[in-house]
Design a protein around this motif. Structure first.
Motif, mmCIF file in Angstrom:
data_model
loop_
_atom_site.group_PDB
_atom_site.id
_atom_site.type_symbol
_atom_site.label_atom_id
_atom_site.label_comp_id
_atom_site.label_asym_id
_atom_site.label_seq_id
_atom_site.Cartn_x
_atom_site.Cartn_y
_atom_site.Cartn_z
ATOM 1 N N LYS A 140 11.684 9.129 8.254
ATOM 2 C CA LYS A 140 11.082 9.707 9.446
ATOM 3 C C LYS A 140 10.227 8.673 10.173
ATOM 4 C CE LYS A 140 9.326 13.916 9.276
ATOM 5 N NZ LYS A 140 8.350 15.055 9.123
ATOM 6 N N ALA A 141 9.516 7.847 9.402
ATOM 7 C CA ALA A 141 8.685 6.805 10.014
ATOM 8 C C ALA A 141 9.552 5.830 10.812
ATOM 9 C CB ALA A 141 7.895 6.064 8.940
ATOM 10 N N SER A 142 10.680 5.403 10.238
ATOM 11 C CA SER A 142 11.584 4.481 10.944
ATOM 12 C C SER A 142 12.120 5.116 12.220
ATOM 13 C CB SER A 142 12.744 4.085 10.029
ATOM 14 O OG SER A 142 12.270 3.424 8.876
ATOM 15 N N LEU A 143 12.440 6.401 12.153
ATOM 16 C CA LEU A 143 12.947 7.110 13.320
ATOM 17 C C LEU A 143 11.912 7.130 14.445
ATOM 18 C CD1 LEU A 143 15.050 9.049 14.657
ATOM 19 C CD2 LEU A 143 13.789 10.908 13.541
ATOM 20 N N ALA A 160 1.705 13.868 0.966
ATOM 21 C CA ALA A 160 1.695 12.442 0.613
ATOM 22 C C ALA A 160 2.932 11.736 1.147
ATOM 23 C CB ALA A 160 1.606 12.292 -0.905
ATOM 24 N N ALA A 161 4.037 12.465 1.314
ATOM 25 C CA ALA A 161 5.255 11.860 1.858
ATOM 26 C C ALA A 161 5.068 11.385 3.288
ATOM 27 C CB ALA A 161 6.406 12.864 1.786
ATOM 28 N N ASP A 162 4.010 11.849 3.954
ATOM 29 C CA ASP A 162 3.754 11.468 5.346
ATOM 30 C C ASP A 162 2.976 10.159 5.476
ATOM 31 O OD1 ASP A 162 4.976 13.740 6.566
ATOM 32 O OD2 ASP A 162 3.252 14.948 5.964
ATOM 33 N N TRP A 166 1.948 8.185 8.937
ATOM 34 C CA TRP A 166 0.564 8.038 9.379
ATOM 35 C C TRP A 166 0.225 6.562 9.616
ATOM 36 C CZ3 TRP A 166 -0.734 11.835 4.977
ATOM 37 C CH2 TRP A 166 -0.823 13.140 5.464
ATOM 38 N N LEU A 167 0.729 5.679 8.748
ATOM 39 C CA LEU A 167 0.388 4.255 8.844
ATOM 40 C C LEU A 167 1.010 3.582 10.058
ATOM 41 C CD1 LEU A 167 0.650 3.254 5.066
ATOM 42 C CD2 LEU A 167 -1.419 3.640 6.408
ATOM 43 N N THR A 168 2.086 4.156 10.597
ATOM 44 C CA THR A 168 2.706 3.568 11.792
ATOM 45 C C THR A 168 2.318 4.321 13.066
ATOM 46 O OG1 THR A 168 4.693 4.930 11.465
ATOM 47 C CG2 THR A 168 4.698 2.720 10.492
ATOM 48 N N HIS A 173 -3.313 12.783 12.244
ATOM 49 C CA HIS A 173 -3.923 14.111 12.133
ATOM 50 C C HIS A 173 -3.447 14.758 10.833
ATOM 51 C CE1 HIS A 173 -5.294 13.921 16.320
ATOM 52 N NE2 HIS A 173 -4.071 13.529 16.651
ATOM 53 N N PHE A 174 -4.258 15.680 10.305
ATOM 54 C CA PHE A 174 -3.970 16.242 8.990
ATOM 55 C C PHE A 174 -4.102 17.761 9.032
ATOM 56 C CE2 PHE A 174 -5.765 12.061 8.680
ATOM 57 C CZ PHE A 174 -4.916 11.398 7.810
ATOM 58 N N ALA A 175 -3.328 18.434 8.171
ATOM 59 C CA ALA A 175 -3.342 19.895 8.112
ATOM 60 C C ALA A 175 -3.558 20.358 6.683
ATOM 61 C CB ALA A 175 -2.037 20.470 8.655
#
Length: 503
Positions: A140-143, A160-162, A166-168, A173-175
């Motif tokens: 998802k990050a690459s996309l 945690a998979a996010d 988040w780093l890119t 934001h967090f839920a």
């Protein structure tokens, strides 16, 4: 909205104009926008269609998670209007949308589910879901980097998979409560808002889902040993206590299973929508772990009590699951099944105590429990306020059926009283009670007690299981106390005159 390309890569949606200086806002779905995982919900719904569907899920999973999601998306229909969304996050998205900001839903759920949620909320310029690729974590990050550039978007996630996303992102934001934990570990990204951080802990939610207040129904296991005047046989009493623990833990496991199977029905109900699984306070994965733990302990205790008790516990579980999967939607069959489950508790207590079971007790209990089961259905019909020609959600009854049910409940009440009357005239009762005639005082108490429950259910004043209601209701407890005094008086007070002649 368009779907995925034939190669499985998500189609690039045309970007809408956004507020000057703002970057697109990308939002995750599972666990973030909605306090649930759509994959887990779909799997449970598919299993509900047939328990053997579990083998299909295992076979599909061997082909990869993306393949599993696509097969479920083809076979399971989810309702976007019933999902437990985070209210503060939805409101934030509405405000950003009103400002003209570009917002995208980007999820690992299948494209069909992403489109369904986007169509319901109407807040997104585009919705991207998984196709042949599972868009989660680094994928998802690459996309998103490919679409918007590194640091060219804000992202809202919860898991945690996010982390790679988040780093890119420009702003992370967090839920939820887990989001609060993850925000402290994200390095190199600007920490933004936290949504729904006040949600309850999973442990508290699991305790609520286990419904320990419903364990009071398992006090029925002590009925036989009490009726047989063997409460002071401490060996037998100890076995019944263990049986109570076993049934209570297994009951909690079955309650969780029932709640998972009834997600849509519960969410459409004004009160049941607050249940942990329906509201999203507890995830289905956590529930499955809890079910395995509770049922494992319950079975272990049952084995200690012996094979006959294991059989009774097995019959309880099988009947409860049949009720959850099918029988609860069959009019009248559901009432008889509920009454049978209550009566089965008395039988199980008798088995645990190793004492003979009374046919009089079983007949009396069955009629009483039919009345209570009917009261439960009357309360549901009244609580949902369905019209006369409409069916209650997830049940086999129409609004017009409530009068018939109430009549059946009254008839069953008088049948229970009649069984009690006839019981007091049996010759062997005189060997247990000094004055069995005193037991007749129980009949008006019983009629008043059961009729009052039916009236309260019909008025809509009962919002709980009838037996649980009885345990908490002051008037009912007083009547039970008076009944206990009547039993003691019948056992120890010898009347000088014989009030009822033998026939």
């Amino acid at each position: 909205m368009t779907g995925d390309t034939e190669q499985g890569a998500p189609a690039i949606r045309p970007q809408a104009s956004t507020v000057a200086g703002e970057v697109p806002l990308c939002v995750d779905l599972d666990g973030t926008l909605a306090r649930t995982d759509l994959l887990h919900e779909a799997a449970v719904r598919y299993i509900k269609q047939s328990p053997f569907a579990l083998f299909h899920l295992l076979i599909w999973l061997l082909h990869g998670k993306a393949y599993l999601k696509q097969r479920l998306a083809e076979r399971v229909v989810l309702r976007g209007d019933l999902l437990p969304y985070r209210a503060d996050l939805v409101e934030f998205l509405r405000d950003e949308r009103a400002r003209g900001r570009e917002i995208h839903l980007v999820t690992a759920s299948p494209q069909a589910w992403a489109d369904m949620v986007a169509a319901h909320l109407g807040l997104f310029d585009g919705a991207t879901g998984s196709g042949t690729e599972n868009y989660k974590g680094r994928r998802k990050a690459s996309l998103l980097v490919e679409r918007h550039g590194e640091g060219g978007y804000d992202y809202i996630g919860d898991h945690a998979a996010d982390f790679p996303i988040w780093l890119t992102a420009r702003t992370a934001h967090f839920a939820g409560r887990r989001g609060r934990i993850h925000s402290a570990r994200v390095k190199g990204a600007t920490v933004g808002q936290h949504f729904d951080v006040g949600e309850r802990s999973r442990l508290r939610g699991l305790v609520k889902a286990a419904r320990p207040h419903q364990w009071s129904k398992n006090l029925l296991l002590f009925v036989s040993i009490t009726a047989a005047h063997q409460l002071f046989d401490f060996a037998a009493l100890g076995r019944v206590v263990l049986a109570f623990v076993s049934f209570s833990l297994m009951a909690s496991a079955t309650y969780m299973i029932n709640d998972m199977l009834d997600l849509d029905t519960d969410r459409a109900h004004p009160r049941k929508s607050r249940r942990p699984f329906a509201s999203g306070a507890v995830g289905i994965a956590d529930g499955i772990v809890a079910i395995a733990l509770l049922s494992g302990i319950a079975i272990g205790i049952a084995v200690v009590l012996g094979a006959p008790f294991v059989v009774s516990l097995g019959v309880y579980v099988a009947t409860t699951l049949a009720y959850s999967f099918r029988l609860k939607r069959a009019a009248l069959v559901d009432v008889i099944t509920l009454a049978g489950l209550y009566t089965l508790r008395i039988v199980a207590g008798t088995i645990a105590a190793a004492i003979p079971i009374s046919s009089w007790l079983l007949a009396f209990a069955m009629f009483c429990f039919i009345t209570l089961a009917i009261a439960k259905r009357c309360a549901e019909l009244t609580g949902t306020q369905v019209s006369l020609d409409n069916k209650i959600a997830g049940r086999g009854y129409y609004g017009a059926d409530i009068e018939v049910l109430a009549g059946m409940g009254s008839a069953s009440t008088f049948c229970a009283s009649l069984v009690l009357c006839i019981y007091t005239t049996q010759p062997y009762v005189a060997t247990r009670y000094a004055s069995p005639e005193i037991l007749w005082l129980l009949c008006p108490i019983l009629i008043y007690l059961l009729s009052r429950i039916l009236i309260l259910a019909r008025r809509g004043h009962m919002d709980d299981d009838p037996i649980v209601f009885c345990v908490k209701d002051k008037i009912t407890l007083k009547l039970v106390g008076i009944s206990a005094l009547v039993l003691v008086a019948a056992a120890y007070i010898h009347l000088p005159l014989k009030l009822i002649a033998d026939v």
